[in-house]
Design an enzyme around this catalytic site. Structure first.
Site, PDB file in Angstrom:
ATOM      1  N   GLU A  75      -6.234  -4.062   0.114  1.00 59.95           N
ATOM      2  CA  GLU A  75      -6.357  -2.925  -0.806  1.00 59.95           C
ATOM      3  C   GLU A  75      -7.171  -3.281  -2.059  1.00 59.95           C
ATOM      4  O   GLU A  75      -8.051  -2.521  -2.442  1.00 59.95           O
ATOM      5  CB  GLU A  75      -4.970  -2.427  -1.195  1.00 59.95           C
ATOM      6  CG  GLU A  75      -5.044  -1.195  -2.077  1.00 59.95           C
ATOM      7  CD  GLU A  75      -3.687  -0.753  -2.580  1.00 59.95           C
ATOM      8  OE1 GLU A  75      -2.949  -0.136  -1.816  1.00 59.95           O
ATOM      9  OE2 GLU A  75      -3.393  -1.024  -3.763  1.00 59.95           O
ATOM     10  N   ARG A  94      -5.362   6.226  -0.820  1.00 55.76           N
ATOM     11  CA  ARG A  94      -5.766   5.012  -1.558  1.00 55.76           C
ATOM     12  C   ARG A  94      -7.277   4.742  -1.503  1.00 55.76           C
ATOM     13  O   ARG A  94      -7.718   3.586  -1.477  1.00 55.76           O
ATOM     14  CB  ARG A  94      -5.041   3.763  -1.035  1.00 55.76           C
ATOM     15  CG  ARG A  94      -3.540   3.839  -1.074  1.00 55.76           C
ATOM     16  CD  ARG A  94      -2.980   3.783  -2.486  1.00 55.76           C
ATOM     17  NE  ARG A  94      -1.552   3.594  -2.435  1.00 55.76           N
ATOM     18  CZ  ARG A  94      -0.670   4.608  -2.354  1.00 55.76           C
ATOM     19  NH1 ARG A  94      -1.096   5.870  -2.361  1.00 55.76           N
ATOM     20  NH2 ARG A  94       0.616   4.348  -2.297  1.00 55.76           N
ATOM     21  N   SER A 134       0.318  -4.281  -4.167  1.00 54.65           N
ATOM     22  CA  SER A 134       0.270  -4.360  -2.699  1.00 54.65           C
ATOM     23  C   SER A 134      -1.081  -4.942  -2.296  1.00 54.65           C
ATOM     24  O   SER A 134      -2.121  -4.402  -2.678  1.00 54.65           O
ATOM     25  CB  SER A 134       0.378  -2.975  -2.073  1.00 54.65           C
ATOM     26  OG  SER A 134       1.528  -2.332  -2.541  1.00 54.65           O
TER      27      SER A 134
END
Ligand code: FAD
Ligand code: NAP
Length: 350
Positions: free
Chosen positions: A345, A178, A249
């Protein structure tokens, strides 16, 4: 990118009472955000015109896509750059594979659907991820056991400091879980204009991810069946941003050492753990938040989704500060209970 007669389309001056002349920037958390300019670019030359404009106006340029992985402030003192090229070109058509160049303005899910319809396989596990192709390399989007880095050969764009066109190889992009160089050293420095990806002409469905295996069974399945299953699971499990504004998320799954894991498991024997390379372990952030008793917890106009503990939702009238306050509360509560630090994130803008 097309080298056409288009000129950068600059969205000038909507007069917003609170901020003077500005443009409203869309985002899936539905946070109010006004930027000084929204500049839509079609070609590298358009980007260079935008750079010249920004210098003149003494404002920074910020690349954005669909606004599905950002927590935006009320005012962005910047020109927001958005690539509009949504072309898909076949660069090489081989017996086993195809090499595509895709404009950064293409909708990601649209690309997944179209490639599958054309018999080009690989992206099916990444169905229904919101946003545009240009953002896919930024956080190396991933889901259901696959990630963007497995398909990319090159990323094209313009260096916003030097105005030079550049091509980065997959290695140059420094893809990790990520993340990539575009979230680190090249953040706000490199406007991605297109990506080159290689897809297979032979379907090799990957259903190792437990929830996919449960849904599809152990036997052989088609890539279309994987696509359909991913779409169905996501629709069941994730809050729809149109109904419950969110950025997916909100926290990354923390990576812990063997020693940290042992301490965690002493008190939380049922903690879901996924072993990684080099003695590291990925633990479920959703589980930690849930076990800390925070599912449904709300703070002003933002809340932990009742549907999924990793997703923070707003009621459509939230400000950036409501989301930050809630995220901070979650981080503190998880740290106090498990001594694990959660990391956001989405990009949180100052
Ligand atoms: P934006 O949010 O507009 O931008 C994200 C970042 O990328 C910003 O820092 C921006 O500066 C940069 N950026 C965008 N375009 C460019 C460009 N052309 N050049 C340079 N930099 C650029 N993510 C996953 O990885 N997996 C998932 O399964 C997933 N599911 C999601 C589900 C939901 C319901 C939501 C709301 C989000 C989900 N996300 C997921 C997060 C998000 O969809 C992805 O990160 C997506 O790639 C963001 O695309 P975007 O166009 O909206 O980017
Ligand atoms: P899930 O199936 O409930 O699993 C929870 C977590 O466990 C996931 O985050 C996943 O990590 C991890 N996991 C499960 N099985 C694994 C395995 N076999 N190997 C390694 N890790 C495993 O997840 P979910 O929340 O419903 O999401 C499903 C998928 O969509 C996940 O891949 C998730 O990352 C992705 N997704 C991402 C976003 C986003 O905004 N980034 C939003 C929604 C969904 P990984 O996250 O590393 O896969």
């Amino acid at each position: 990118m097309r080298n056409s007669a288009h000129h950068p389309r600059i969205h000038w001056l909507i007069n917003l009472p609170a901020y003077g002349h500005a443009v409203s920037i869309e985002n899936t958390l539905a946070l109010p955000c006004a930027a000084r300019r929204l500049i839509e670019v079609f070609s590298p030359d358009d980007v260079r015109s935008a750079i010249a404009w920004a210098k003149e106006a003494d404002l920074p340029l910020l690349p954005l896509g669909g606004g599905s992985n950002v927590v935006l402030p009320p005012v962005l003192e910047a020109g927001v750059l958005k690539v509009k090229d949504a072309s898909v070109k076949v660069l090489a058509d081989k017996r086993d594979s195809v090499l595509l160049r895709v404009g950064a303005g293409k909708n990601w899910h649209g690309l997944v659907k179209e490639t599958l319809q054309n018999g080009y396989f690989g992206l099916e596990n990444l169905a229904l991820i919101p946003g545009l192709v240009g953002a896919a390399p930024v956080q190396n989007i991933g889901a259901y056991g696959k990630e963007f880095a497995e398909f990319v050969l090159a990323v094209h764009g313009v260096d916003l400091e030097t105005a030079a066109s550049q091509t980065l190889t997959a290695d140059d992009c420094e893809f990790t879980y990520r993340s990539s160089v575009f979230k680190q050293r090249l953040q706000d420095r490199f406007l991605i204009s297109a990506v080159d990806i290689r897809l297979s002409k032979t379907a090799q469905p990957n259903i190792d991810y437990p929830v996919l295996k449960t849904r599809l069974g152990e036997g052989s399945v088609s890539a279309q069946a994987v696509f359909d299953a991913v779409v169905a699971i996501r629709r069941e499990r994730l809050p729809d941003p149109l109904q419950y504004p969110n950025a997916g998320s909100f926290f990354k799954n923390p990576i812990v050492s063997h020693q940290q894991l042992k301490i965690l498991q002493d008190s939380e024997a049922d903690l879901p753990v996924y072993p990684l390379a080099r003695g590291k372990y990925k633990v479920s952030a959703a589980w930690l938040i849930e076990r800390a008793g925070l599912r449904g917890f709300s703070c002003k106009a933002a809340a932990v989704s009742q549907q999924h503990a990793l997703v923070l939702v707003t009621n459509g009238r939230a400000k950036q500060s409501d989301v930050i306050e809630l995220a901070q509360h979650i981080c503190d509560a998880v740290y106090d209970r498990f001594a694990v630090r959660l990391e956001a994130e989405p990009r949180i803008y100052d």
